[in-house]
Scaffold this motif. Sequence first.
Motif, PDB file in Angstrom:
ATOM      1  N   ARG A  26      -4.263  60.291  26.279  1.00 29.42           N
ATOM      2  CA  ARG A  26      -3.202  59.278  26.234  1.00 29.42           C
ATOM      3  C   ARG A  26      -1.835  59.944  26.115  1.00 29.42           C
ATOM      4  O   ARG A  26      -0.880  59.532  26.760  1.00 29.42           O
ATOM      5  N   ASP A  27      -1.743  60.962  25.265  1.00 33.87           N
ATOM      6  CA  ASP A  27      -0.474  61.680  25.101  1.00 33.87           C
ATOM      7  C   ASP A  27      -0.051  62.346  26.401  1.00 33.87           C
ATOM      8  O   ASP A  27       1.127  62.306  26.774  1.00 33.87           O
ATOM      9  N   ARG A  51       1.176  59.739  28.806  1.00 34.13           N
ATOM     10  CA  ARG A  51       2.509  59.278  28.420  1.00 34.13           C
ATOM     11  C   ARG A  51       3.573  60.307  28.798  1.00 34.13           C
ATOM     12  O   ARG A  51       4.661  59.951  29.279  1.00 34.13           O
ATOM     13  N   THR A  73       6.597  59.506  31.299  1.00 38.85           N
ATOM     14  CA  THR A  73       7.968  59.725  30.837  1.00 38.85           C
ATOM     15  C   THR A  73       8.683  60.706  31.757  1.00 38.85           C
ATOM     16  O   THR A  73       9.838  60.485  32.133  1.00 38.85           O
ATOM     17  N   THR A 100      -4.088  53.645  34.504  1.00 36.72           N
ATOM     18  CA  THR A 100      -2.884  54.460  34.636  1.00 36.72           C
ATOM     19  C   THR A 100      -3.164  55.734  35.426  1.00 36.72           C
ATOM     20  O   THR A 100      -2.339  56.161  36.237  1.00 36.72           O
ATOM     21  N   LEU A 131       4.871  52.870  32.629  1.00 34.94           N
ATOM     22  CA  LEU A 131       4.981  53.359  31.251  1.00 34.94           C
ATOM     23  C   LEU A 131       4.976  52.194  30.265  1.00 34.94           C
ATOM     24  O   LEU A 131       4.264  52.227  29.253  1.00 34.94           O
ATOM     25  N   ASP A 164       2.070  51.621  27.498  1.00 34.55           N
ATOM     26  CA  ASP A 164       2.375  51.551  26.076  1.00 34.55           C
ATOM     27  C   ASP A 164       1.907  50.231  25.467  1.00 34.55           C
ATOM     28  O   ASP A 164       1.354  50.204  24.369  1.00 34.55           O
ATOM     29  N   ALA A 199      -1.046  49.867  22.663  1.00 34.40           N
ATOM     30  CA  ALA A 199      -0.720  49.242  21.390  1.00 34.40           C
ATOM     31  C   ALA A 199      -1.540  47.969  21.150  1.00 34.40           C
ATOM     32  O   ALA A 199      -1.494  47.389  20.080  1.00 34.40           O
TER      33      ALA A 199
END
Length: 86
Positions: free
Chosen positions: A6-7, A10, A14, A49, A76, A80, A84
Amino acid sequence: MSESIRDEIRKLLTGLTEGTIARDEAAQWARPWLAEEAGDVQDEAVWDTIDALSAADSATPDQGFLYGPEDFRAWLAEFDARVAGR
């Protein structure tokens, strides 16, 4: 699904939105997941994603790239929100 994936996703998203990661770099990262890890990805936010990232460098002969910064920002935001649990 590992938080590290996931990181990494992201970071790629980004980077695409900020222009610090090339479209082809993001797509090349994602494509092996589609071919090799398909059965291992249970996290739908991650899978969807990865699928989108694999097309980040898609182009048409007459109109240039199919996806641009606005699309990357939307990807993005959606990622997110899904991570969440919204």
